[in-house]
Design a protein around this motif. Sequence first.
Motif, PDB file in Angstrom:
ATOM      1  N   MET A 107       0.825  -1.202   0.000  1.00 31.87           N
ATOM      2  CA  MET A 107       0.000   0.000   0.000  1.00 31.87           C
ATOM      3  C   MET A 107       0.862   1.256   0.000  1.00 31.87           C
ATOM      4  N   THR A 108       1.956   1.239   0.747  1.00 30.66           N
ATOM      5  CA  THR A 108       2.854   2.398   0.769  1.00 30.66           C
ATOM      6  C   THR A 108       3.437   2.646  -0.610  1.00 30.66           C
ATOM      7  N   LEU A 111       0.800   4.523  -2.693  1.00 37.20           N
ATOM      8  CA  LEU A 111       0.706   5.918  -2.260  1.00 37.20           C
ATOM      9  C   LEU A 111       1.928   6.711  -2.717  1.00 37.20           C
ATOM     10  N   ALA A 114       1.740   7.596  -6.382  1.00 39.54           N
ATOM     11  CA  ALA A 114       0.916   8.790  -6.590  1.00 39.54           C
ATOM     12  C   ALA A 114       1.722  10.054  -6.300  1.00 39.54           C
ATOM     13  N   SER A 146       2.771   8.603   3.392  1.00 46.44           N
ATOM     14  CA  SER A 146       2.449   7.330   2.745  1.00 46.44           C
ATOM     15  C   SER A 146       2.537   6.186   3.745  1.00 46.44           C
ATOM     16  N   LEU A 149      -0.352   6.710   6.544  1.00 49.07           N
ATOM     17  CA  LEU A 149      -1.699   6.404   6.071  1.00 49.07           C
ATOM     18  C   LEU A 149      -1.866   4.898   5.864  1.00 49.07           C
ATOM     19  N   SER A 150      -0.832   4.236   5.339  1.00 50.67           N
ATOM     20  CA  SER A 150      -0.893   2.785   5.154  1.00 50.67           C
ATOM     21  C   SER A 150      -1.085   2.079   6.489  1.00 50.67           C
ATOM     22  N   SER A 203      -7.230   2.773  -1.715  1.00 49.73           N
ATOM     23  CA  SER A 203      -5.777   2.786  -1.918  1.00 49.73           C
ATOM     24  C   SER A 203      -5.390   2.524  -3.365  1.00 49.73           C
ATOM     25  N   THR A 207      -5.375   6.214  -5.706  1.00 46.85           N
ATOM     26  CA  THR A 207      -4.035   6.586  -6.176  1.00 46.85           C
ATOM     27  C   THR A 207      -3.908   6.433  -7.690  1.00 46.85           C
ATOM     28  N   THR A 211      -2.521   9.182 -10.348  1.00 46.27           N
ATOM     29  CA  THR A 211      -1.415   8.838 -11.245  1.00 46.27           C
ATOM     30  C   THR A 211      -1.794   9.034 -12.709  1.00 46.27           C
TER      31      THR A 211
END
Length: 310
Positions: A107-108, A111, A114, A146, A149-150, A203, A207, A211
Amino acid sequence: MENRTMVKNFILVGFTAGRKLQIFIFVVLLIIYISILVGNLVIVTISIVDCGLRVPMYYFVWKFSLLEIGFTSSVIPKVLFNLASGEKTISVTGCFVQCFLYFIFGMTEFLLLAAMSIDRYVAICNPLSYSTIMTNGLCSLLVLGSWGLSFALLIGPSIVVFQLHFCNQNVNHFFCDSAPLVKLSCIETPVLDLVNFSIAVFSLLGTLIITVLSYASIISTILHIPSASGRQKSHLIVVFMSYGSCIFIYVKPMHMGELDVSKEVAVLNTVVSPLLNPFIFSLRNRQVQEALQKYLSMWVKSIYKLLGPF
């Protein structure tokens, strides 16, 4: 619930039971894993030691490379061990740790992708304001944000999964993914399924929109520069490969999941994308190539001087 089996270990079903094919997959996967480590470590090292690469773009790139190392290392070493030894077991604790690390790194990464797309948008579409917008403080904040939030999104569902009781120990995957784990639960988990689905939508699709919009603006700006446009399109190929495989696996209701297909598609984002990313994002870049040649030449000369008397 009284007839519940107390699971102490999980069995990772993997891809095949044929021993010869397992050895073949082990060799191929080992070569790919070493290539991933070497490629990303080269990017990290060059980005840190070379003064010319100490700009926001490469700051994000080497942070992303560290994430790639962590992401693949959360899965592949255990897969390699099981293939080499012929074993398929993993402890319950080890399975939970692997699952959490896989998702926190993954997930990081999305993020951070993005954030990287925003950085490229500002650099190409607003070059005069780039240095004032993309400051060191903002770049650090985007990276830390990032991670934060993850963690905030994943810690709650992870704790719930870790506290589930399981009635079966056969995980229909080559690593501990959340979907096959939840399917082994002794109880129905509609709320957890909905939460996991919502997090995946936010997520991945969230993102992805950032992107795509950023790169669409970039490509329209540099469309008259064929080589630059080609580089951005190459980036998009890898980005869409990563997003496409994850969206296929996670952004769908649980009852629609075909795990035999999902675990094969998972190879794209656990093996193929991490292998391609170093070459697409950095090693094809002229600045990185020049820095790499410079330091390789220096290291070769140093080794030659050191071994010269012998």
